[in-house]
Design a protein around this motif. Structure first.
Motif, PDB file in Angstrom:
ATOM      1  N   VAL A   1       1.019  -1.224   0.040  1.00  0.00           N
ATOM      2  CA  VAL A   1      -0.122   0.128   0.039  1.00  0.00           C
ATOM      3  C   VAL A   1       0.838   1.051  -0.157  1.00  0.00           C
ATOM      4  CG1 VAL A   1      -1.739   1.089   1.162  1.00  0.00           C
ATOM      5  CG2 VAL A   1      -1.645  -1.200   1.280  1.00  0.00           C
ATOM      6  N   ALA A   2       0.867   1.878  -1.289  1.00  0.00           N
ATOM      7  CA  ALA A   2       1.602   3.159  -1.129  1.00  0.00           C
ATOM      8  C   ALA A   2       0.911   4.279  -0.762  1.00  0.00           C
ATOM      9  CB  ALA A   2       2.009   3.408  -2.570  1.00  0.00           C
ATOM     10  N   VAL A   3       1.638   5.281   0.137  1.00  0.00           N
ATOM     11  CA  VAL A   3       0.860   6.289   0.601  1.00  0.00           C
ATOM     12  C   VAL A   3       1.642   7.652   0.653  1.00  0.00           C
ATOM     13  CG1 VAL A   3      -0.281   7.133   2.893  1.00  0.00           C
ATOM     14  CG2 VAL A   3      -0.096   4.668   2.421  1.00  0.00           C
ATOM     15  N   ALA A   4       1.019   8.858   0.368  1.00  0.00           N
ATOM     16  CA  ALA A   4       1.554  10.069   0.303  1.00  0.00           C
ATOM     17  C   ALA A   4       0.991  10.667   1.742  1.00  0.00           C
ATOM     18  CB  ALA A   4       0.953  10.985  -0.740  1.00  0.00           C
ATOM     19  N   LYS A   5       1.990  10.799   2.573  1.00  0.00           N
ATOM     20  CA  LYS A   5       1.811  11.517   3.904  1.00  0.00           C
ATOM     21  C   LYS A   5       1.497  12.789   3.884  1.00  0.00           C
ATOM     22  CE  LYS A   5       1.947   9.273   7.311  1.00  0.00           C
ATOM     23  NZ  LYS A   5       0.767   8.585   7.999  1.00  0.00           N
TER      24      LYS A   5
ATOM     25  N   GLY B   1       3.771   9.231  -5.767  1.00  0.00           N
ATOM     26  CA  GLY B   1       3.484   8.377  -7.481  1.00  0.00           C
ATOM     27  C   GLY B   1       5.082   8.295  -7.966  1.00  0.00           C
ATOM     28  N   ALA B   2       5.857   9.282  -7.972  1.00  0.00           N
ATOM     29  CA  ALA B   2       6.887   9.136  -8.694  1.00  0.00           C
ATOM     30  C   ALA B   2       7.869   7.942  -7.910  1.00  0.00           C
ATOM     31  CB  ALA B   2       7.933  10.325  -8.569  1.00  0.00           C
ATOM     32  N   GLY B   3       7.858   7.762  -6.706  1.00  0.00           N
ATOM     33  CA  GLY B   3       8.503   6.830  -5.945  1.00  0.00           C
ATOM     34  C   GLY B   3       7.862   5.431  -6.380  1.00  0.00           C
ATOM     35  N   VAL B   4       6.632   5.179  -6.586  1.00  0.00           N
ATOM     36  CA  VAL B   4       6.071   4.110  -7.157  1.00  0.00           C
ATOM     37  C   VAL B   4       6.433   3.679  -8.361  1.00  0.00           C
ATOM     38  CG1 VAL B   4       3.763   3.007  -7.735  1.00  0.00           C
ATOM     39  CG2 VAL B   4       3.812   4.230  -5.729  1.00  0.00           C
TER      40      VAL B   4
ATOM     41  N   TYR C   1       2.294  -4.649 -10.804  1.00  0.00           N
ATOM     42  CA  TYR C   1       1.021  -3.870 -11.135  1.00  0.00           C
ATOM     43  C   TYR C   1       0.627  -2.935 -10.319  1.00  0.00           C
ATOM     44  CZ  TYR C   1      -3.339  -3.961 -13.937  1.00  0.00           C
ATOM     45  OH  TYR C   1      -4.496  -3.379 -14.710  1.00  0.00           O
ATOM     46  N   TRP C   2       0.372  -1.679 -10.636  1.00  0.00           N
ATOM     47  CA  TRP C   2      -0.184  -0.607  -9.946  1.00  0.00           C
ATOM     48  C   TRP C   2      -1.610  -0.465  -9.945  1.00  0.00           C
ATOM     49  CZ3 TRP C   2       2.385   4.907 -10.271  1.00  0.00           C
ATOM     50  CH2 TRP C   2       1.979   5.858  -9.470  1.00  0.00           C
ATOM     51  N   ARG C   3      -2.197  -0.962  -8.884  1.00  0.00           N
ATOM     52  CA  ARG C   3      -3.661  -0.851  -8.866  1.00  0.00           C
ATOM     53  C   ARG C   3      -4.469   0.278  -7.849  1.00  0.00           C
ATOM     54  NH1 ARG C   3      -5.910  -5.622 -10.945  1.00  0.00           N
ATOM     55  NH2 ARG C   3      -4.308  -7.280 -11.045  1.00  0.00           N
ATOM     56  N   SER C   4      -5.621   0.741  -8.266  1.00  0.00           N
ATOM     57  CA  SER C   4      -6.272   1.690  -7.673  1.00  0.00           C
ATOM     58  C   SER C   4      -7.669   1.397  -7.406  1.00  0.00           C
ATOM     59  CB  SER C   4      -6.183   2.955  -8.630  1.00  0.00           C
ATOM     60  OG  SER C   4      -6.458   3.083  -9.508  1.00  0.00           O
ATOM     61  N   GLY C   5      -8.523   2.137  -7.698  1.00  0.00           N
ATOM     62  CA  GLY C   5      -9.765   1.884  -7.424  1.00  0.00           C
ATOM     63  C   GLY C   5     -10.488   2.535  -6.262  1.00  0.00           C
ATOM     64  N   PRO C   6     -11.603   2.086  -5.839  1.00  0.00           N
ATOM     65  CA  PRO C   6     -12.399   2.609  -4.973  1.00  0.00           C
ATOM     66  C   PRO C   6     -11.859   2.652  -3.592  1.00  0.00           C
ATOM     67  CG  PRO C   6     -14.111   1.415  -6.205  1.00  0.00           C
ATOM     68  CD  PRO C   6     -12.655   0.930  -6.967  1.00  0.00           C
TER      69      PRO C   6
ATOM     70  N   VAL D   1      -1.897   6.211  -2.804  1.00  0.00           N
ATOM     71  CA  VAL D   1      -1.816   6.544  -4.152  1.00  0.00           C
ATOM     72  C   VAL D   1      -1.822   5.176  -4.836  1.00  0.00           C
ATOM     73  CG1 VAL D   1      -0.492   8.685  -3.869  1.00  0.00           C
ATOM     74  CG2 VAL D   1       0.686   6.266  -3.929  1.00  0.00           C
ATOM     75  N   GLY D   2      -2.083   4.103  -4.196  1.00  0.00           N
ATOM     76  CA  GLY D   2      -2.155   2.837  -4.986  1.00  0.00           C
ATOM     77  C   GLY D   2      -1.752   1.482  -3.981  1.00  0.00           C
ATOM     78  N   PHE D   3      -1.941   0.431  -4.638  1.00  0.00           N
ATOM     79  CA  PHE D   3      -1.854  -0.795  -4.176  1.00  0.00           C
ATOM     80  C   PHE D   3      -0.937  -1.683  -5.248  1.00  0.00           C
ATOM     81  CE2 PHE D   3      -6.104   0.305  -3.071  1.00  0.00           C
ATOM     82  CZ  PHE D   3      -5.924   0.218  -1.781  1.00  0.00           C
ATOM     83  N   ILE D   4       0.470  -1.891  -5.028  1.00  0.00           N
ATOM     84  CA  ILE D   4       1.528  -2.275  -5.933  1.00  0.00           C
ATOM     85  C   ILE D   4       1.511  -3.825  -5.743  1.00  0.00           C
ATOM     86  CG2 ILE D   4       3.763  -2.200  -6.632  1.00  0.00           C
ATOM     87  CD1 ILE D   4       1.844   0.760  -6.470  1.00  0.00           C
ATOM     88  N   TYR D   5       1.216  -4.611  -6.538  1.00  0.00           N
ATOM     89  CA  TYR D   5       1.084  -5.952  -6.500  1.00  0.00           C
ATOM     90  C   TYR D   5       2.691  -6.646  -7.389  1.00  0.00           C
ATOM     91  CZ  TYR D   5      -3.661  -6.124  -5.598  1.00  0.00           C
ATOM     92  OH  TYR D   5      -4.866  -6.025  -4.910  1.00  0.00           O
ATOM     93  N   LEU D   6       3.232  -7.349  -6.475  1.00  0.00           N
ATOM     94  CA  LEU D   6       4.523  -7.725  -6.977  1.00  0.00           C
ATOM     95  C   LEU D   6       4.725  -9.266  -6.667  1.00  0.00           C
ATOM     96  CD1 LEU D   6       6.954  -5.100  -5.120  1.00  0.00           C
ATOM     97  CD2 LEU D   6       6.827  -5.231  -7.598  1.00  0.00           C
TER      98      LEU D   6
END
Length: 186
Positions: free
Chosen positions: A92-96, A113-116, A131-136, A156-161
């Protein structure tokens, strides 16, 4: 290096193994090199890996979804519970929100986002799929609370690795001239 950037593709079909701790340390080092106005370091990455942690994330997803929409049908609940299990690792990628008077939060979001993007490029370079996922769920205030985030933080998104289950093939590159303009067109 430019060829890797140009040919990077997303991969939604992932399996084990995910990057190991040493590789993840490298990926996070790359992520933490993102542009950062005023050096605020507005990044947070919450890593879930392994069946137990992915199930924990699934439970959080469902709790947040039910708080948002209490009357979810069973099929929707099942789908929500399956989301984190699409890969062996989800970040879970977060912008604090740092609240700096000269740095609007959108700049912190762009930095995250640039970090992701750096993380995705690094994963591709190491031979992993991502895969960078977003959604509701990115915009669900209850999810933020359940993850221990503040209301002003932004997911900012969920990064699946993981490891790609199919060969990664670069997509055709869009025509540069369709997206670039030099000077003003009058």
């Amino acid at each position: 290096m430019l060829n890797k950037i140009i040919n990077r593709v997303s991969c939604g079909r992932l399996t084990a193994p995910a990057p190991n701790k040493t590789e993840m340390n490298l990926l996070f080092q790359a992520a933490l090199r993102a542009p950062d106005h005023k050096g605020l370091k507005p990044w947070q990455y919450i890593v879930f890996e392994g069946e137990e942690q992915l199930s924990q994330l699934a439970s959080v997803y469902l709790q947040a979804s039910l708080l948002e929409t209490p009357n979810l049908i069973d099929d929707k609940k099942e789908r929500i519970l399956s989301l984190p299990h699409r890969a062996p690792m989800v970040i879970v990628a977060v912008a604090k929100a740092k609240g700096h008077e000269k740095v609007p939060h959108i700049e912190e979001v762009l930095s995250a986002g640039a970090g992701v993007q750096n993380l995705l490029l690094g994963a591709y370079d190491l031979g992993y799929g991502a895969y960078w996922r977003s959604g509701p769920l990115c915009f669900n205030p209850h999810l933020k609370s359940l993850l221990g985030l503040t209301d002003s933080d932004t997911v900012v998104g969920f990064i699946y690795l993981g490891t790609a289950t199919k060969e990664l093939k670069a997509k055709p590159i869009p025509e540069v001239n369709n997206f670039v303009q030099y000077g003003l067109n009058k």
